[in-house]
Scaffold this motif. Structure first.
Motif, mmCIF file in Angstrom:
data_model
loop_
_atom_site.group_PDB
_atom_site.id
_atom_site.type_symbol
_atom_site.label_atom_id
_atom_site.label_comp_id
_atom_site.label_asym_id
_atom_site.label_seq_id
_atom_site.Cartn_x
_atom_site.Cartn_y
_atom_site.Cartn_z
ATOM 1 N N GLY A 274 0.462 -1.099 -0.130
ATOM 2 C CA GLY A 274 0.139 0.129 -0.057
ATOM 3 C C GLY A 274 0.689 1.313 0.247
ATOM 4 O O GLY A 274 2.180 1.529 0.832
ATOM 5 N N ILE A 275 0.835 1.922 -0.687
ATOM 6 C CA ILE A 275 1.781 3.636 -0.789
ATOM 7 C C ILE A 275 0.362 4.396 -0.517
ATOM 8 O O ILE A 275 -0.458 4.586 -0.574
ATOM 9 N N GLN A 276 1.060 5.221 0.293
ATOM 10 C CA GLN A 276 0.057 5.845 1.348
ATOM 11 C C GLN A 276 0.323 7.099 0.504
ATOM 12 O O GLN A 276 1.334 8.048 -0.644
ATOM 13 N N PRO A 277 -0.566 8.196 0.772
ATOM 14 C CA PRO A 277 -0.938 9.598 0.065
ATOM 15 C C PRO A 277 0.449 10.875 0.086
ATOM 16 O O PRO A 277 1.240 11.729 -0.735
ATOM 17 N N ASN A 278 1.704 10.315 1.104
ATOM 18 C CA ASN A 278 2.693 11.174 1.109
ATOM 19 C C ASN A 278 3.999 10.253 0.715
ATOM 20 O O ASN A 278 5.815 10.027 0.722
ATOM 21 N N GLU A 279 3.844 9.344 -0.190
ATOM 22 C CA GLU A 279 4.830 8.352 -0.408
ATOM 23 C C GLU A 279 4.556 7.907 -1.478
ATOM 24 O O GLU A 279 3.732 8.536 -2.459
ATOM 25 N N MET A 280 5.401 8.140 -2.411
ATOM 26 C CA MET A 280 6.381 7.614 -3.620
ATOM 27 C C MET A 280 6.809 5.869 -3.763
ATOM 28 O O MET A 280 8.033 6.055 -2.864
ATOM 29 N N ALA A 281 6.700 5.144 -4.432
ATOM 30 C CA ALA A 281 7.375 4.273 -4.996
ATOM 31 C C ALA A 281 8.363 4.248 -6.371
ATOM 32 O O ALA A 281 7.931 4.774 -6.883
ATOM 33 N N ILE A 282 9.785 3.484 -5.727
ATOM 34 C CA ILE A 282 10.043 3.741 -7.208
ATOM 35 C C ILE A 282 10.881 2.196 -7.921
ATOM 36 O O ILE A 282 11.963 1.902 -6.899
ATOM 37 N N ARG B 201 11.183 16.622 -7.685
ATOM 38 C CA ARG B 201 10.502 17.555 -7.856
ATOM 39 C C ARG B 201 8.604 17.317 -7.263
ATOM 40 O O ARG B 201 8.207 17.997 -7.390
ATOM 41 N N GLN B 202 8.574 15.645 -7.246
ATOM 42 C CA GLN B 202 7.682 15.485 -6.677
ATOM 43 C C GLN B 202 6.925 16.634 -5.133
ATOM 44 O O GLN B 202 6.208 17.303 -4.706
ATOM 45 N N GLN B 203 8.390 16.909 -4.109
ATOM 46 C CA GLN B 203 8.192 17.412 -2.855
ATOM 47 C C GLN B 203 8.052 19.257 -2.915
ATOM 48 O O GLN B 203 7.374 19.494 -2.710
ATOM 49 N N ARG B 204 8.936 19.343 -4.778
ATOM 50 C CA ARG B 204 7.968 20.714 -4.786
ATOM 51 C C ARG B 204 6.499 20.914 -5.545
ATOM 52 O O ARG B 204 6.133 21.937 -4.426
ATOM 53 N N VAL B 205 6.440 20.037 -5.777
ATOM 54 C CA VAL B 205 4.599 19.902 -6.584
ATOM 55 C C VAL B 205 4.289 19.516 -5.264
ATOM 56 O O VAL B 205 3.007 20.577 -4.626
ATOM 57 N N ARG B 206 4.507 19.301 -4.149
ATOM 58 C CA ARG B 206 3.248 18.791 -2.395
ATOM 59 C C ARG B 206 3.558 20.592 -2.163
ATOM 60 O O ARG B 206 2.567 20.924 -1.452
ATOM 61 N N SER B 207 4.720 21.154 -2.139
ATOM 62 C CA SER B 207 5.312 22.770 -1.626
ATOM 63 C C SER B 207 4.565 23.504 -1.701
ATOM 64 O O SER B 207 3.505 24.612 -1.903
ATOM 65 N N SER B 208 3.620 23.265 -3.688
ATOM 66 C CA SER B 208 3.531 24.217 -4.444
ATOM 67 C C SER B 208 1.903 24.361 -3.464
ATOM 68 O O SER B 208 1.223 25.337 -4.299
ATOM 69 N N GLY C 294 0.557 23.404 -0.634
ATOM 70 C CA GLY C 294 0.580 23.704 0.487
ATOM 71 C C GLY C 294 0.755 22.859 1.583
ATOM 72 O O GLY C 294 0.111 22.633 2.481
ATOM 73 N N ARG C 295 1.002 21.729 0.670
ATOM 74 C CA ARG C 295 1.618 20.533 1.666
ATOM 75 C C ARG C 295 2.515 20.358 2.076
ATOM 76 O O ARG C 295 3.362 21.326 2.007
ATOM 77 N N THR C 296 2.391 19.761 3.802
ATOM 78 C CA THR C 296 3.766 19.942 4.543
ATOM 79 C C THR C 296 5.125 18.761 3.682
ATOM 80 O O THR C 296 5.040 18.049 2.957
ATOM 81 N N VAL C 297 5.546 19.424 3.501
ATOM 82 C CA VAL C 297 7.644 18.607 3.817
ATOM 83 C C VAL C 297 8.672 18.903 4.624
ATOM 84 O O VAL C 297 8.931 20.026 5.053
ATOM 85 N N ARG C 298 8.406 17.396 4.957
ATOM 86 C CA ARG C 298 9.208 17.973 6.521
ATOM 87 C C ARG C 298 10.556 18.122 6.267
ATOM 88 O O ARG C 298 11.404 17.758 5.683
#
Length: 246
Positions: free
Chosen positions: A132-140, A161-168, A170-174
């Motif tokens: 299961g992949i959570q909303p804040n996860e990515m599989a490679i 790139r995915q973290q920049r998308v999250r930041s844009s 308004g989602r948290t990047v720890r």
């Protein structure tokens, strides 16, 4: 110690040998200071205790070996509160009035910083099982018959790139976890706020400053001066974030 096993925040030595704390102990110390976690534990404790006794009685004639029956409220009794796995990251909640539980009891379901090599989406099939992949996860997916360095570079670029998308969005990047010394300071700041919940930020900041938990500021007129009220507020907000995302 107060009723929740929280030390006197004005005395760093009251927290014990924090240099020897495991990362999971640090996580638990922040999470056990959450009011919702304490409430979930206490509200589900009695039912969990009855369920435990019922299960023991139901399986008493089998070969299943149970540990000793615990008293209601025993510090080692864990409560599988509904949704606690998703909400707090634990399959069952240890008693929140204690920090020094066995490591196995405060191990989160998944220590996400140790996940390695995990394709975006809700599910990822690795050929053996489905993850299961959570909303804040990515599989490679990495190819074992291709050069590793180029794949790692591409993976890092895609993750960034995915973290920049999250930041844009308004989602948290720890950010990087604070150092052990800063973690202790943040715990003390949380405990200070719990000790003086009605204090104005000016009063709160002055108290933190008196105990070395906020730094002095340069005075435009020369020299140094006490920190402004928002300094204590900002430090508390940073500490509070760790109770939800350590």
């Amino acid at each position: 110690m107060n009723d929740w096993g929280i030390p006197d925040w004005t005395d760093p030595l009251a927290y014990g040998d924090t240099e020897g704390w495991h990362l999971w102990r640090w996580r638990w110390e922040f999470y056990r200071r959450r009011e919702d976690l304490r409430k979930d534990y206490m509200e589900n404790l009695e039912q969990a205790y009855r369920n435990d006794l019922w299960l023991r009685d139901k399986l008493k004639d089998t070969k299943i070996i149970f540990g000793q029956v615990k008293e209601l409220g025993d510090r080692s009794f864990k409560v599988p509160a509904p949704g606690c796995d998703e909400k707090y990251g634990y399959p069952a909640l240890p008693h929140p009035a204690y920090g020094d539980h066995p490591i196995v009891d405060i191990c989160p379901i998944r220590d996400r910083d140790e996940d390695v090599g995990l394709v975006s989406g809700e599910w990822f099939d690795d050929g053996i099982g489905t993850i299961g992949i959570q909303p804040n996860e990515m599989a490679i997916v990495f190819k074992l018959d291709k050069p590793l360095s180029a794949q790692l570079k591409a993976a890092k670029e895609e993750l960034s790139r995915q973290q920049r998308v999250r930041s844009s969005e308004g989602r948290t990047v720890r950010k990087t976890r604070p150092s052990p010394a800063d973690r202790l300071a943040y715990l003390r700041i949380l405990d200070a706020r719990a000790d003086m919940p009605e204090a104005k930020w000016r009063e709160f900041t002055d108290a933190l400053f008196a105990h070395g938990l906020v730094d002095r500021r340069k005075d435009p007129a020369g020299g140094y001066c006490a920190p402004p009220p928002q300094a204590g507020r900002d430090r508390w907000e940073s500490a509070n974030d760790l109770r939800f995302d350590f």
